[in-house]
Design a protein around this motif. Structure first.
Motif, short mmCIF file in Angstrom:
data_model
loop_
_atom_site.label_atom_id
_atom_site.label_comp_id
_atom_site.label_asym_id
_atom_site.label_seq_id
_atom_site.Cartn_x
_atom_site.Cartn_y
_atom_site.Cartn_z
N THR A 1 0.78 -1.24 -0.03
CA THR A 1 0.05 -0.04 0.02
C THR A 1 0.93 1.15 -0.01
N LEU A 2 2.12 1.31 0.70
CA LEU A 2 3.01 2.52 0.93
C LEU A 2 3.31 2.60 -0.71
N PHE A 3 3.87 1.62 -1.32
CA PHE A 3 4.40 1.87 -2.54
C PHE A 3 3.32 2.42 -3.60
N SER A 4 2.08 1.87 -3.26
CA SER A 4 0.74 2.23 -4.36
C SER A 4 0.53 3.81 -3.98
N ASP A 5 0.67 4.05 -2.62
CA ASP A 5 0.36 5.59 -2.24
C ASP A 5 1.43 6.41 -3.16
N ALA A 6 2.85 6.01 -3.08
CA ALA A 6 3.93 6.66 -3.68
C ALA A 6 3.65 6.85 -5.09
N PHE A 7 2.99 5.85 -5.80
CA PHE A 7 2.83 5.80 -6.83
C PHE A 7 1.60 6.74 -7.53
N ALA A 8 0.90 6.86 -6.69
CA ALA A 8 -0.44 7.42 -6.96
C ALA A 8 0.00 9.23 -6.69
N ALA A 9 0.82 9.39 -5.67
CA ALA A 9 1.47 10.48 -5.67
C ALA A 9 2.07 10.98 -6.75
N LYS B 1 -5.72 0.42 -20.00
CA LYS B 1 -4.67 -0.21 -20.63
C LYS B 1 -3.60 -0.57 -19.44
N LYS B 2 -3.16 -1.80 -19.67
CA LYS B 2 -2.34 -2.34 -18.61
C LYS B 2 -0.74 -2.49 -18.95
N ARG B 3 0.02 -2.44 -17.74
CA ARG B 3 1.38 -2.65 -18.17
C ARG B 3 2.05 -3.39 -17.15
N LYS B 4 2.95 -4.19 -17.23
CA LYS B 4 3.52 -5.10 -16.04
C LYS B 4 4.88 -4.48 -16.21
N ILE B 5 5.11 -4.68 -14.55
CA ILE B 5 6.74 -4.34 -14.42
C ILE B 5 7.20 -5.45 -13.30
N THR B 6 8.21 -5.97 -13.59
CA THR B 6 9.04 -6.66 -12.52
C THR B 6 10.25 -6.21 -12.41
N LEU B 7 10.77 -6.27 -11.12
CA LEU B 7 12.06 -5.49 -10.34
C LEU B 7 12.50 -6.21 -9.29
N ASP B 8 13.89 -6.35 -9.32
CA ASP B 8 14.68 -6.67 -8.18
C ASP B 8 15.62 -5.59 -7.59
N ALA B 9 15.91 -5.38 -6.42
CA ALA B 9 16.60 -4.33 -6.01
C ALA B 9 17.49 -4.82 -4.63
N LEU C 1 11.71 1.04 -4.46
CA LEU C 1 10.82 1.96 -4.74
C LEU C 1 11.38 3.07 -5.64
N ARG C 2 12.62 3.45 -5.48
CA ARG C 2 13.10 4.32 -6.34
C ARG C 2 13.04 3.83 -8.04
N ASP C 3 13.45 2.51 -8.04
CA ASP C 3 13.33 1.81 -9.36
C ASP C 3 12.18 1.61 -9.90
#
Lengths: 477, 135
Positions: free
Chosen positions: B23-31, B45-53, B60-62
Motif C-alpha cells: 500500500t505504501l508503494f501504491s500511495d507513492a505511485f498515486a502521488a 490499458k495495462k502494463r506490467k513491471i517486474t524488478l529486483d533491488a 521503490l526508486r527503481d
C-alpha cells in the motif's frame, strides 16, 4: 546564521571542517544578511556533505542562490582533482545541462507591448508542458548526431546561424560525449522531445533591456537599452533525466566497489578516471549536447515566429550567449600554486570565466564571458560578465537564478494562477501556460528577489553587472 | 490513498503512511501520477513491471523511475497499480489510459526520483515514507 557557520567576509561564510564528520575541506558560501534569513539548514548540511567527497579541492562552494536540493545543494560548486577525485550525478542533477540563452532582436518595447497574438504564436510554436511532443521526428542517426555534435547538429540541420555556435559555452558541444554510454531507454525518451521546453521553472520570455550598467560590455554583447530580447530556459529533457537515473544506479555499485563512504546516497560517485566515472561523464556530455541542440531548436522556432510577424530578418536576431548551469566539466584552473585540469561540478551555478580565460569568444576576450541570470516571470533577469575574481575564488563560477523561497504546495494553496496572471497583466506582462497551476507554482512571490542575488555576486566580484531586462511576454511549460 | 505533500522549496516532497509495504508503494505511485497529471485519470490499458533491488528504498526508486519511463514513452496516464512485493522483488500491473492534453496537462513534469531524504520506516502502526521528486 545557522550554528557553527562563521563569517569570513562581508557576504562570505565558512562551514568549518568538523561541522560534519568526514569533511576534507571547509564549506564556503556567499550570502547577504537578508538572504541569510531564508537559508535552510538542509542546504548547509548538503554543502558539508559535498566536503566529505574524495579529491575535493579547496572548498565545497555555494553561490547566493543556495537552497536545499538533492545531493549537492542547489547553487553548489565543487572541483575535484583528476587523480584522487570523483564525479557524481548528485553534483549535476537530473536535468543535465539545464541552461539559459538570450538572443537579441531589432524590435523595441513599443513594437510588442500588449501583443497577446505574439505570445500565443510563440506558445503554439514551442511545445510546452507535461506530455508535449516535438512535431519533428528525429531519426536514430540524427539523435546520435545531436548527442555528439550538440548545437552544431542543429545549426547544420537548419535550426540556427553559424554565428550562434561561438556564443555558446563550449561552442555548444562537449567533445567528450559518448553516446554509447547512453541507454536505449534514454534514447527512446530523447527522440520525440527535441525542441520541447519542458515544465516547472523552464520558460521562454520576451524581455526588454531596461538598464545598462556597463556600456562597454553591453555593446560587446550586442545589448542596447530599450531593445527586445528573447530568453530561453530549458535542458536535456527525458533523455538527460534517464541518463542520471541509469548512471546513479551504476555509480551506487561503484561507490561500494571503490569503498567510498557517503553521507547521502544521491551523492553516489566513482573516481573520475574509473570505467564507471568515464561512462557517466561520456553519457552526461552526450546529454549536455542534446540540451544545446534542444535550446537551439527552440531558438529557431522563436526566431521563425518573430521574423514572420514583424518582417525581421532571421539573422538580425543574434545569440548573446548560452550557459549551462547543471553540468560537470574538465577545466584548467590555478589553485594552491598549481595549474591543472580539474573536474568542476556546477549544480545550479553558472560558469563565469573572466577576461582572457579559455573558451571565450575572441571578440569578447577583453570583457569576459557573458553570464545570463534569469529572474522569475515578474522580476528582472540580468546579464553579467565573468571576472578574474571568479577564477580565483569559485573556479570561475557564479549564481544561476533567484532561488525559491516558497514550496510548490504552499504556492498552490496561497496563490491562484488566474490572479497571478491578472496582476502581471496590470504590469504589462502577458503570461501563457498550459494550466493555471503552472503559473501559481512559478509566481514571482515564490522566488527570492533576483536583484538581491545578483547584487551579492556583483559586490563580491565573482561576476559584474552588465544589463537588466524585464519580461513582457512569458511562456511557461 | 494516503499521502500528503510536505513543504519543500525546490522540489516535491511526499509523505505517506500505510499498513503494508504494497500500500505504501501504491500511495507513492498515486502521488507521482497526481503530481504529473492531476486527479482525472481512468483505467483500461495495462502494463506490467517486474524488478529486483538490493533494499526497499532502491526497489521503490527503481519502480517509480520505471513508471516515469513507461508513462512518457507509451504516452499513458495511470489510475491504479496492483503491486506484490516479496523481499526485494516487485511485480506490478499498472492500469491507465492514453494521455489526453485536455484532461492531463494539469501537472508538472517529474525529472527524477531522488535518493536524498528517501526513507522507509516501520513501526507498530505500519510503514512510513518520505520521498522527493525532482520537478
Amino acid at each position: 546564521m545557522i550554528d557553527g557557520v562563521k563569517r569570513v567576509g562581508t557576504n562570505e561564510w565558512e562551514v568549518p571542517i568538523g561541522f560534519l564528520p568526514g569533511m576534507r575541506v571547509p564549506g564556503r558560501f556567499f550570502l547577504s544578511e537578508s538572504l541569510g534569513r531564508t537559508l535552510e539548514p538542509g542546504a548547509i548540511q548538503q554543502l558539508a556533505n559535498v566536503a566529505t567527497l574524495p579529491g575535493i579541492i579547496q572548498h565545497s562552494l555555494a553561490m547566493p542562490d543556495i537552497h536545499w536540493g538533492y545531493g549537492f545543494p542547489i547553487g553548489g560548486v565543487a572541483a575535484f582533482s583528476l587523480d584522487e577525485g570523483i564525479i557524481s550525478p548528485g553534483g549535476v542533477g537530473f536535468d543535465i545541462n539545464c541552461g539559459v540563452r538570450l538572443f537579441t532582436t531589432p524590435l523595441e518595447f513599443k513594437d510588442i507591448t500588449g501583443r497577446r497574438d505574439l505570445v500565443e504564436s510563440l506558445f503554439s510554436a514551442v511545445p510546452t508542458g507535461v506530455g508535449a511532443k516535438s512535431s519533428l521526428k528525429v531519426s536514430a542517426k540524427s539523435l546520435d548526431d545531436m548527442m555528439t555534435k550538440g548545437a552544431r547538429w542543429a545549426v547544420e540541420s537548419g535550426y540556427g546561424l553559424p554565428g550562434d555556435l561561438a556564443r555558446c559555452e563550449d561552442k555548444g558541444c562537449m567533445k567528450q560525449a559518448d553516446s554509447s554510454a547512453v541507454s536505449a531507454k534514454a534514447k527512446q525518451r530523447g527522440v520525440p522531445q527535441g525542441g520541447t521546453l519542458g515544465s516547472g521553472n523552464h520558460f521562454l520570455e520576451l524581455q526588454v533591456v531596461r538598464e545598462i550598467y556597463d556600456p562597454e560590455a553591453a555593446h560587446a554583447f550586442g545589448l542596447a537599452a530599450g531593445q527586445v530580447c528573447c530568453m530561453i530556459h530549458s535542458g536535456s529533457r527525458g533523455l538527460g533525466h534517464q541518463v542520471c537515473t541509469d548512471h546513479l544506479k551504476i555509480l551506487e555499485q561503484a561507490t561500494r566497489k571503490y569503498q567510498i563512504t557517503l553521507p547521502d546516497r544521491q551523492l553516489a560517485c566513482a573516481p573520475i578516471l574509473s570505467p564507471e566515472g568515464k561512462a557517466y561523464f561520456g553519457a552526461m556530455a552526450a546529454s549536455a549536447n542534446y540540451a544545446w541542440a534542444n535550446r537551439q531548436m527552440i531558438t529557431h522556432a522563436a526566431r521563425t515566429v518573430l521574423s514572420k510577424m514583424f518582417a525581421v530578418d532571421y539573422d538580425e536576431m543574434p545569440l548573446v550567449y548560452d550557459v549551462a548551469h547543471n553540468v560537470a566539466k574538465m577545466e584548467e584552473h590555478h589553485y594552491e600554486g598549481k595549474h591543472a585540469v580539474v573536474c568542476v561540478h556546477r549544480k545550479g551555478a553558472t560558469r563565469a570565466f573572466g577576461p582572457d580565460a579559455p573558451d571565450i569568444p575572441l571578440d569578447l576576450a577583453r570583457i569576459g564571458q557573458p553570464v545570463i541570470i534569469p529572474g522569475s516571470m515578474g522580476t528582472s533577469s540580468f546579464v553579467l560578465r565573468g571576472t578574474h575574481t571568479a577564477m580565483e575564488k569559485t573556479f570561475g563560477s557564479t549564481c544561476h537564478g533567484s532561488g525559491r523561497v516558497m514550496s510548490r504546495s504552499q504556492a498552490k494553496k496561497k496563490l491562484s494562477g488566474k490572479e497571478v496572471a491578472a496582476a502581471l497583466l496590470l504590469e504589462g506582462i502577458i503570461v501563457r501556460a498550459p494550466n493555471e497551476n503552472a503559473i501559481a507554482d512559478e509566481a514571482p512571490e515564490v522566488y527570492k528577489p533576483s536583484e538581491e542575488v545578483v547584487n551579492v555576486v556583483h559586490e563580491i566580484g565573482i561576476s559584474r553587472l552588465v544589463a537588466r531586462l524585464t519580461p513582457i511576454g512569458v511562456i511557461k511549460g | 490513498m494516503s499521502f500528503v505533500e510536505v513543504p519543500h522549496t525546490a522540489d516535491v516532497k511526499i509523505r505517506a503512511m500505510a499498513p503494508t509495504l504494497e500500500t505504501l508503494f501504491s500511495d507513492a505511485f498515486a502521488a507521482l501520477m497526481q503530481v504529473l497529471y492531476g486527479p482525472d485519470r481512468n483505467g483500461g490499458k495495462k502494463r506490467k513491471i517486474t524488478l529486483d533491488a538490493e533494499d526497499q528504498e532502491s526497489l521503490l526508486r527503481d519502480f517509480l523511475s520505471e513508471v516515469l519511463f513507461i508513462a512518457e514513452v507509451d504516452g499513458l496516464v495511470f489510475s491504479g497499480a496492483e503491486i506484490h512485493i516479496e523481499g526485494c522483488h516487485l511485480s506490478a500491473t499498472l492500469d491507465g489510459e492514453p494521455f489526453d492534453r485536455r484532461r492531463h496537462a494539469m501537472g508538472t513534469e517529474v525529472k527524477g526520483i531522488s535518493y536524498s531524504g528517501l526513507a522507509i520506516t516501520r513501526d507498530a502502526n505500519g510503514y512510513m515514507l518520505d520521498i522527493v521528486f525532482d520537478v
